[in-house]
Design a protein around this motif. Sequence first.
Motif, PDB file in Angstrom:
ATOM      1  N   ASP A 285       2.400   6.287  -0.694  1.00 30.73           N
ATOM      2  CA  ASP A 285       2.645   5.477  -1.885  1.00 30.73           C
ATOM      3  C   ASP A 285       3.043   6.354  -3.072  1.00 30.73           C
ATOM      4  O   ASP A 285       2.372   7.365  -3.357  1.00 30.73           O
ATOM      5  CB  ASP A 285       1.387   4.691  -2.267  1.00 30.73           C
ATOM      6  CG  ASP A 285       1.132   3.503  -1.361  1.00 30.73           C
ATOM      7  OD1 ASP A 285       2.027   3.143  -0.570  1.00 30.73           O
ATOM      8  OD2 ASP A 285       0.025   2.924  -1.444  1.00 30.73           O
TER       9      ASP A 285
ATOM     10  N   ARG B  29      -2.048   4.321  -0.059  1.00 28.79           N
ATOM     11  CA  ARG B  29      -1.673   4.586   1.330  1.00 28.79           C
ATOM     12  C   ARG B  29      -1.047   5.965   1.462  1.00 28.79           C
ATOM     13  O   ARG B  29      -0.110   6.310   0.727  1.00 28.79           O
ATOM     14  CB  ARG B  29      -0.698   3.520   1.836  1.00 28.79           C
ATOM     15  CG  ARG B  29      -0.462   3.593   3.346  1.00 28.79           C
ATOM     16  CD  ARG B  29       0.438   2.485   3.840  1.00 28.79           C
ATOM     17  NE  ARG B  29       1.835   2.734   3.513  1.00 28.79           N
ATOM     18  CZ  ARG B  29       2.861   2.094   4.094  1.00 28.79           C
ATOM     19  NH1 ARG B  29       2.616   1.147   4.986  1.00 28.79           N
ATOM     20  NH2 ARG B  29       4.093   2.367   3.754  1.00 28.79           N
TER      21      ARG B  29
ATOM     22  N   ARG C 290       0.045   9.212   4.547  1.00 30.10           N
ATOM     23  CA  ARG C 290       0.489   9.355   5.938  1.00 30.10           C
ATOM     24  C   ARG C 290      -0.081  10.631   6.532  1.00 30.10           C
ATOM     25  O   ARG C 290      -0.146  11.668   5.864  1.00 30.10           O
ATOM     26  CB  ARG C 290       2.015   9.365   6.002  1.00 30.10           C
ATOM     27  CG  ARG C 290       2.593   9.327   7.424  1.00 30.10           C
ATOM     28  CD  ARG C 290       4.106   9.141   7.437  1.00 30.10           C
ATOM     29  NE  ARG C 290       4.806  10.184   6.733  1.00 30.10           N
ATOM     30  CZ  ARG C 290       5.872  10.850   7.216  1.00 30.10           C
ATOM     31  NH1 ARG C 290       6.357  10.566   8.416  1.00 30.10           N
ATOM     32  NH2 ARG C 290       6.463  11.772   6.493  1.00 30.10           N
TER      33      ARG C 290
ATOM     34  N   LYS D  98      -5.616   4.655   4.471  1.00 35.67           N
ATOM     35  CA  LYS D  98      -5.886   4.176   3.109  1.00 35.67           C
ATOM     36  C   LYS D  98      -7.005   5.020   2.507  1.00 35.67           C
ATOM     37  O   LYS D  98      -8.090   5.134   3.082  1.00 35.67           O
ATOM     38  CB  LYS D  98      -6.316   2.704   3.132  1.00 35.67           C
ATOM     39  CG  LYS D  98      -5.166   1.712   3.229  1.00 35.67           C
ATOM     40  CD  LYS D  98      -4.470   1.541   1.869  1.00 35.67           C
ATOM     41  CE  LYS D  98      -3.365   0.480   1.938  1.00 35.67           C
ATOM     42  NZ  LYS D  98      -3.923  -0.877   1.929  1.00 35.67           N
TER      43      LYS D  98
ATOM     44  N   TRP E 165      -0.717   5.669   9.195  1.00 30.94           N
ATOM     45  CA  TRP E 165      -0.994   5.298   7.809  1.00 30.94           C
ATOM     46  C   TRP E 165      -2.505   5.266   7.626  1.00 30.94           C
ATOM     47  O   TRP E 165      -3.224   4.707   8.452  1.00 30.94           O
ATOM     48  CB  TRP E 165      -0.454   3.918   7.480  1.00 30.94           C
ATOM     49  CG  TRP E 165       1.032   3.746   7.545  1.00 30.94           C
ATOM     50  CD1 TRP E 165       1.722   2.881   8.347  1.00 30.94           C
ATOM     51  CD2 TRP E 165       2.015   4.420   6.748  1.00 30.94           C
ATOM     52  NE1 TRP E 165       3.068   2.984   8.109  1.00 30.94           N
ATOM     53  CE2 TRP E 165       3.284   3.912   7.142  1.00 30.94           C
ATOM     54  CE3 TRP E 165       1.953   5.408   5.756  1.00 30.94           C
ATOM     55  CZ2 TRP E 165       4.470   4.355   6.565  1.00 30.94           C
ATOM     56  CZ3 TRP E 165       3.144   5.850   5.193  1.00 30.94           C
ATOM     57  CH2 TRP E 165       4.380   5.327   5.584  1.00 30.94           C
TER      58      TRP E 165
END
Length: 319
Positions: free
Chosen positions: A84, A30, A32, A24, A22
């Motif tokens: 997200d 977020r 991947r 940011k 993960w």
Amino acid sequence: MIEEAPLYNDLARGPEGGSAWWLKAADGVRIRLAVWSKAGSKGTVFLLPGRTEYIEKYGPAAGEFLARGYAMLAIDWRGQGLADRLCADPVKGHVAEFGDYQRDFDAVLDAAARFCLPRPWFVLGHSMGGAIGLRRIMGTHPFTAAAFSAPMWEIGLPKLIQPIGPALAQILRNGPLSMIYPPGFSAQSYVLRAPFLDNKLTKDAGMWAFMLNHLHELPAITLSGPSLQWVCEGILECEDLDEHPSPDLPCYCAIGSNERIIETSAVFDRMHRWPKGRLEIFEGAEHELMMESEERRRRFYDGCVACFAGASEHFHAIG
């Protein structure tokens, strides 16, 4: 922030040793990242997926590149895969601004540097990932060569709307209708609703089944049609990209002769303006060359690696 994330490697049919993380982005979204690497790799391929796509779809690509001596990473962009989601309807493909994808790219580049992934680095963009990758290599970047599969360098629009597409996008973006599905799109994934016969993605039944299985086994990765905002942002991004000269990088680009998703005239135009570029047409192929027949996949990966290897010689000569 870098934390371990799930990677469904069996579902992906990826090579052993893959890992996911993960990340940011600078605005807190977020995303991947997955990495497949092994000792002695000759460089790293940054695979940039298209709209609706997800990391596990590119497990076979990781195997192909590792077999040719290259590490590979793949990304779940914001709003898709297990990253997200950006609106109340989780299956709607949405982005507030196309430039937000560059925030994701920044986070990936930072992570790749922290992981000390083998250099030189190469970018490979498919469809929407082709627009994101082209934007990056038009500015400051760490890449030695580029490759593209059916790059989205112009949004395909009905012929009557095409001439006014950018003006219409300026009017509709951020407006009261920006979160609706555009005409022709719905909340159902294309792969789930389209029959294999005459689908627009692949002629290969095995790879079609591979994609279907992902959506049945891992429903959380499902994405359907885009928001009108995404379409408007995509139109304006492609219009702006078209105004810039091609980067001074070796480039390999490939499209299928039966391409029906992206606007092929923009690809021909861009590659005509790319002095170090080579365009290859795959006769009879659809949109997804990395999901096509084994022979077509092999030919595509060999074309990418030939470009990368030639650029690597120059990289090591000056390095």
